[in-house]
Scaffold this active site. Structure first.
Site, PDB file in Angstrom:
ATOM      1  N   LYS A   1      -8.951   2.644  -2.358  1.00 13.05           N
ATOM      2  CA  LYS A   1      -9.263   1.980  -1.087  1.00 13.05           C
ATOM      3  C   LYS A   1     -10.651   2.407  -0.621  1.00 13.05           C
ATOM      4  O   LYS A   1     -10.973   3.604  -0.589  1.00 13.05           O
ATOM      5  CB  LYS A   1      -8.205   2.356  -0.045  1.00 13.05           C
TER       6      LYS A   1
ATOM      7  N   GLU B   1       0.842  -1.206   0.000  1.00 17.13           N
ATOM      8  CA  GLU B   1       0.000   0.000   0.000  1.00 17.13           C
ATOM      9  C   GLU B   1       0.877   1.257   0.000  1.00 17.13           C
ATOM     10  O   GLU B   1       1.877   1.321   0.720  1.00 17.13           O
ATOM     11  CB  GLU B   1      -0.854  -0.019   1.277  1.00 17.13           C
TER      12      GLU B   1
ATOM     13  N   CYS C   1      -5.212  -3.162   2.016  1.00 18.77           N
ATOM     14  CA  CYS C   1      -5.080  -3.277   3.473  1.00 18.77           C
ATOM     15  C   CYS C   1      -6.429  -3.527   4.155  1.00 18.77           C
ATOM     16  O   CYS C   1      -6.942  -4.620   4.079  1.00 18.77           O
ATOM     17  CB  CYS C   1      -4.366  -2.040   4.033  1.00 18.77           C
TER      18      CYS C   1
END
Lengths: 279, 275
Positions: free
Chosen positions: A110, A43, A146
């Site tokens: 994300k 990430e 994540c």
């Protein structure tokens, strides 16, 4: 089909796009030399994680000139890397791109940005609202960044959309030092195990190492195959580039053995959600 | 239940903390560390950690006694220097402290203790400049939480490797890395006067304190729940009070906001910004 994926467990320099770009090129060249077809970075690998007010200065579009060397390299090796994306709306997003054959094939923003305790992502980033998957020469692919990996609905939706390969670039801080392994490693292990075992996909989890203001990222990058086995595992706390082999025939074989994918009936879920909405 | 919860995998912890010390120094452009060694457990663990992380030749430890410091402190500090293979360095702060103390008739123990801690801070920071080093702090989680430390004194440092370990966890780590038994076994003390001990000052053993802190802070239990675990009501309330009373030590001083971007409020960058 069999292919090789490189897990680039790196320690990006915080806020230094130039040096991180060089590091990405070097990593991709190393992976290419080792015979990898795809390399996955953690990430925000191009910028570092704890950016705070640097976020504004570091946002770029995936097709920006600065990323040209990576797009060029993607003629030889597909690349998934994390960056601060400058949205068409001017908002910075915590994103990961997938480059192949010289083009940006896909960008994932994300969706679940942790903002609690040690995390304050929503203070600096916009929230991704588009759950989408994309076709590559490796099969149908999805990216989760994540915390996204800890949201079973997001992962399940990607599975329902036909994903065979799930890429999970991460920056997971170490915590919970009481056991044989870190508490966060156990949590990640559950997420990897359930995604691959129940949804029958390969998961490439790439976590960074190094420290940002006291937060230490533990590494432990892993390739999880559809029977829930970790077939490649990077060390804790150390930078490493790890190669894993993906044999896509495992997918059909596993899904035949445990046909959860075949049994899935999204109409049940849709009906329940609609009934609730209408009530 | 609580004792088990405080147990750590010391192999993992030590490996992680070594990397923390390395990266916090190297990323900031430093290779050298300065540590004020007291003869006590915390600075002994931090010294060994720094030596293992950076190499003995990059660690500058100094024993900073006052004339009231005990012989045991000197002996234990010397033991640690020898244990880590680094040359003995001592700077006596008695004369500089007494030059001020002589002008303050009737000064009490607390003020004296704070003054000595800040004298040591001034010396260790000056030495760190001389060595082009960062000062590595030795505060542990127990004392940070109850405020048993001097603001801008022993709390002043560039990094705190054991700041998230309770005292009993530091002791367990010390055993794991094989520190000399005399350092591990001695009663923790600020060593400001003969016979002073932390546990006498705080009024409870670290074993008990750490369990109460763990339940309050890590598990976010209510005081009623902790009392129901068998801890004394008065003790739990005293610990809660100590945490609240020392909160000012754990935050940066508030800046009066006037502009669009204010240091300490919304001028937000990581410490290693630009490094």
């Amino acid at each position: 089909m069999t292919y090789t994926v490189a897990l680039a467990q790196v320690n990006p320099a915080c806020g230094d796009l130039d040096s991180n770009l060089k590091m990405h090129v070097a990593q991709a060249e190393q992976a290419l030399e080792a015979g990898a077809d795809l390399i996955v970075f953690p990430e925000l690998s191009l910028t570092g994680y704890t950016l705070k007010d640097q976020t504004l200065d570091l946002m770029r579009r995936a097709d920006c000139p600065a990323f040209g060397p990576l797009r060029d390299l993607s003629h030889h090796i597909a690349i998934c890397a994390g960056f601060v994306e400058e949205g068409e709306d001017g908002i910075p997003y915590n994103s990961a791109f997938f480059m192949d054959a010289g083009d940006v094939v896909h960008v994932h923003r994300k969706m679940y940005l942790p903002t609690h305790g040690m995390f304050d992502e929503l203070k600096f980033f916009g929230r991704g609202r588009n759950l989408s998957v994309f076709d590559t020469r490796f099969g149908r692919t999805g990216i989760v960044i994540c915390r996204d990996l800890f949201h079973p609905l997001e992962v399940s939706a990607m599975s329902a959309l036909g994903v065979d390969l799930l890429l999970a670039p991460s920056a997971m801080p170490a915590r919970g030092f009481g056991g044989e392994e870190l508490a966060i490693e156990q949590t990640v292990g559950l997420a990897l195990g359930s995604a691959s075992t129940f949804l029958g996909m390969f998961v490439v989890y790439v976590n960074r190492v190094g420290f940002d203001d006291g937060l230490g990222f533990y590494g432990g990058s892993a390739l999880s195959d559809p029977v829930g086995e970790i077939t490649a595992l990077a060390p804790r706390f150390e930078a490493a580039q790890l190669l894993g082999t993906v044999d896509t025939s495992h997918i059909a074989r596993h899904r035949y053995q445990l046909p959860i994918h075949r049994e899935e009936d999204l109409a049940i879920v849709r009906h329940a959600l609609e009934a609730r909405r209408d009530s | 239940m609580t004792a088990d919860s405080l147990a750590l995998n010391n192999t993992l912890v030590y490996d992680y903390l070594r990397k923390f010390v390395q990266e916090e120094l190297y990323t900031s452009g430093f290779t050298e560390a300065c540590i004020a060694l007291s003869g006590g457990l915390d600075s002994a663990v931090v010294l060994k950690l720094a030596v293992d992380a950076l190499g003995a030749e990059h660690v500058h430890a100094i024993f900073l006694p006052y004339k009231a410091s005990s012989d045991e402190s000197r002996r234990d500090a010397r033991t640690m220097f020898e244990f880590c293979g680094i040359p003995w360095q001592e700077l006596d702060i008695s004369r500089m402290a007494d030059a001020y103390l002589a002008q303050q008739p009737g000064i009490d123990r607390l003020r004296t203790g704070n003054l000595l801690a800040r004298m040591r801070m001034a010396v260790i920071f000056d030495q760190s400049k001389k060595e082009n080093a960062l000062v590595v702090g030795t505060s542990n989680k127990s004392e940070l939480l109850v405020g048993y430390s001097t603001w801008y004194g022993d709390m002043a440092c560039a990094l705190m490797p054991i700041g998230d370990l309770y005292k009993t966890q530091v002791r367990s780590l010390a055993r794991h890395i094989g520190l000399p038994q005399q350092v591990i076994a001695k009663p923790p003390s600020a060593d400001l006067w003969a016979g002073q001990t932390d546990e006498g000052e705080i009024g409870v053993s670290y074993e008990t304190l750490d369990q109460v802190l763990y339940l309050l802070v890590d598990q976010r239990c209510s005081s009623a729940e902790i009392v129901s675990e068998g801890f004394e009501t008065d003790l739990v309330h005293r610990v809660e009070h100590k945490i609240l009373a020392s909160q000012f030590k754990r935050v940066s001083p508030p800046v009066a906001k006037l502009s669009q971007r204010t240091v300490g409020i919304d001028f937000l960058y990581p410490r290693d910004w630009g490094k």
